[in-house]
Design an enzyme around this catalytic site. Structure first.
Site, short mmCIF file in Angstrom:
data_model
loop_
_atom_site.label_atom_id
_atom_site.label_comp_id
_atom_site.label_asym_id
_atom_site.label_seq_id
_atom_site.Cartn_x
_atom_site.Cartn_y
_atom_site.Cartn_z
N LYS A 178 58.18 27.73 -70.83
CA LYS A 178 57.68 28.69 -71.82
C LYS A 178 58.04 30.08 -71.34
O LYS A 178 57.87 30.41 -70.17
CB LYS A 178 56.16 28.60 -71.93
N HIS A 197 55.02 35.55 -71.99
CA HIS A 197 54.63 36.46 -73.08
C HIS A 197 53.37 37.22 -72.70
O HIS A 197 52.80 36.98 -71.63
CB HIS A 197 54.44 35.68 -74.38
N HIS A 239 50.02 36.25 -70.86
CA HIS A 239 49.87 36.05 -69.42
C HIS A 239 49.87 37.36 -68.63
O HIS A 239 49.92 37.34 -67.40
CB HIS A 239 50.97 35.13 -68.89
#
Ligand code: ARG
Length: 567
Positions: free
Chosen positions: A129, A132, A135
């Site tokens: 992932k 973004h 986090h």
């Protein structure tokens, strides 16, 4: 000199002279009054009224009669049950300013941690992932706590508990073997991995047999099949390479990347122990620890098919950390949505009979939205952190171009200001509050922002450069005025702020402190010329400026924000 200790000693002496009494912990009773007209320190006498069986104002008067002004204390007043101390302003200023300058980057530091170990689980991103802004908070709060604890003499272990385990990775391998290529994933990084995953789901709708293939590959990962592991490790490498770029921009580091898969072979002993202790219960084929008596749903340990869960891995990880690091505290910087998860498995550790379960702590934080809208991967409303940071740097660069076209190192300063602004914004409010990321607030040079504080620091540095070497010995009477005293008070508060930020795992206290100190200094700066004909007075004002710069820089460093000297 410690003023509180000094005053406490005076109060203790007065107590014994006036009332033949003695009381423990007087330094902790001393407060900082809400405004300077009420003195520099206040002693609330109602704290003693029970012990002395006397009304607070009476106590205050009794004490006052036995505390004479001296070289430190200018006068003592009684106001509604408080004993208010006014210190000689110049002595107060001198002692604080000199302490700050003497201790430099160590100001506010201590060895109270005595090398005890704090494990901090933060950032903990998921493989395949892209990083973004969801986090950002865990990464920056964890990073700040790391620095704050170290400042207080603890030894920190920063752990990125990677999300590198789950059936989705089997699906991704299946998709990769069908449609992917090494060149592609190496070229496009995490985006290529995400695309494979999306494609898998599309195709699986038409061809459900794909799901079985995915499961098969997941089983192979679990069984340690070399090919499966090779591909999976490649996914991991690619994700981490992307993440590493972001961590570099943010100046964030870890001591360990032991993620969920690291515990594959470490769960069985925990499961066995749960069984031995009679805590494991069968429930519709699955195994759980019942938590009904605690008012919580059961903690799922093993699924029907024998697969372990997120909680099983967290349990194994906690035992591993206890054994490996013998932590004093084990902190989990994770969004509040996972509150139940942590409460559940913390309870399981407690039920297993380990008293260190009390040392496990969920450091929860709120959600982040972007320009007023909740982020949602499903709706395609995602903000990638590298793009956000890049944009912040560009915007900072534009502002610098307008404000200081002649600045050297514009690129470097733009990076420090742009990224610093984002980090500062993220750490400004109580961590539990939700954050709405808005550019106009992040990069506002006049608001309570990173650039505002950085700019104040740079202003101090430029005054210091202009002042050059001063030979006159400082006359601290020049700092007698109210504005200078406010700066001094802020400086004095810093060690306390750091301690409280640590106790409450709340970096925002440090962030807010920087705004307080910066705005107090700016007020002082507008009201006073620093460099005048009077060399001795100038020297004192320069010292105050130097102490402010030093303390701002230290405070910013604790929250992971840089302090350029020019901007
Ligand atoms: N990877 C998880 C997530 O992104 C966070 C893991 C937090 N740490 C832990 N030990 N559970 O939501």
């Amino acid at each position: 000199m410690e003023f509180k200790a000094y005053l406490a000693q005076k109060i203790a002496a007065a107590l014994s002279e006036a009332f033949q009494a003695s009381v423990d912990g007087i330094p902790a009773f001393l407060e900082t009054p809400p405004n300077p007209e009420m003195g520099d320190f206040a002693f609330p006498c109602f704290r003693l009224s029970k012990t002395l069986r006397m009304a607070p104002p009476k106590i205050a008067e009794g004490l006052q009669a036995h505390i004479a002004p001296d070289g430190v204390i200018e006068r003592v007043e009684c106001v509604s049950g408080y004993l208010n101390f006014f210190l000689h302003k110049s002595g107060y200023a001198q002692s604080i300013v000199e302490r700050v300058l003497e201790q430099g980057a160590r100001y506010g530091a201590s060895d109270e941690g005595q090398g005890r170990v704090i494990c901090i689980d933060y950032s903990s991103i998921n493989i395949a992932k892209r990083f973004h802004i969801g986090h950002l908070s865990t990464t920056m709060i964890g990073n700040a706590l790391y620095k704050i604890y170290e400042h207080l003499g603890y030894k920190c272990v920063g752990i990125n508990h990677l999300g590198d385990w789950g059936t989705q990775f089997g699906k991704m391998i299946a998709a990769y073997l069908k449609w992917g290529s090494r060149e592609e994933i190496e070229r496009d990084g995490v985006n290529a991995l995400t695309a494979l995953y999306v494609r898998f789901h599309k195709e699986a709708e038409k061809d459900p047999a794909l799901e079985d293939e995915g499961r098969l590959w997941f089983k192979k990962i679990e069984d340690g099949d070399p090919e499966a592991l090779r591909i999976f490790n490649k996914f991991k490498e690619i994700t981490l390479k992307d993440a590493e770029r972001v961590y570099d921009m943010l100046g964030v580091k870890f001591d360990s990347y032991a993620g969920e898969s690291f515990y594959n072979d470490k769960m069985q002993p925990v499961i066995d122990e749960l069984r031995e202790k009679g805590l494991l219960k069968e429930s519709q084929g699955a195994y759980v620890v019942d938590l009904e008596d605690e008012g919580m749903p059961p903690c799922l340990i093993l699924k029907k098919d024998g697969a372990t869960l997120y909680a099983t891995r967290d349990l194994a990880a906690a035992f591993y950390r206890k054994k490996t690091y013998d932590f004093y505290k084990d902190l989990y910087v994770v969004a509040y949505q996972q509150d139940l998860h942590f409460r559940q498995w913390f309870k399981v550790v407690e039920k297993m009979g380990y008293d260190w379960s009390k040392d496990l702590e969920h450091v929860a934080f709120g959600m982040v939205s972007y320009e007023g809208r909740a982020l949602s991967t499903r709706e395609g409303y995602v903000v990638y952190l590298d793009e956000l940071l890049q944009r912040a740097v560009e915007k900072a660069r534009q502002i610098i171009e307008e404000k200081s076209p002649n600045l050297e190192n514009k690129d470097k300063v733009a990076r420090q200001v742009g990224i610093g602004a984002v980090v500062f914004f993220d750490l400004f409010n109580n961590r539990i509050k939700d954050i709405d990321f808005r550019w106009e607030r992040v990069l506002n040079f006049d608001g309570e922002t990173g650039p505002y504080v950085q700019y104040t620091h740079a202003r101090c540095c430029s005054v210091l450069t202009k002042a050059g070497e001063l030979s006159a010995s400082p006359d601290y009477a020049a700092l007698d005025n109210a504005a200078a005293q406010e700066v001094v008070r802020s400086l004095e508060r810093f060690p306390e702020v750091v301690r409280e930020a640590c106790q409450r795992n709340e970096p925002s206290l440090v962030t807010r402190f920087t705004v307080e100190l910066a705005s107090n200094f700016n007020r002082y700066y507008y009201e006073n010329r620093i460099l005048t004909e009077d060399a001795a007075a100038s020297a004192a004002r320069v010292k105050l400026t130097a102490a402010t710069a030093s303390c701002l820089k230290t405070a910013l460093s604790l929250i992971g924000v840089e302090a350029p000297e020019k901007m």
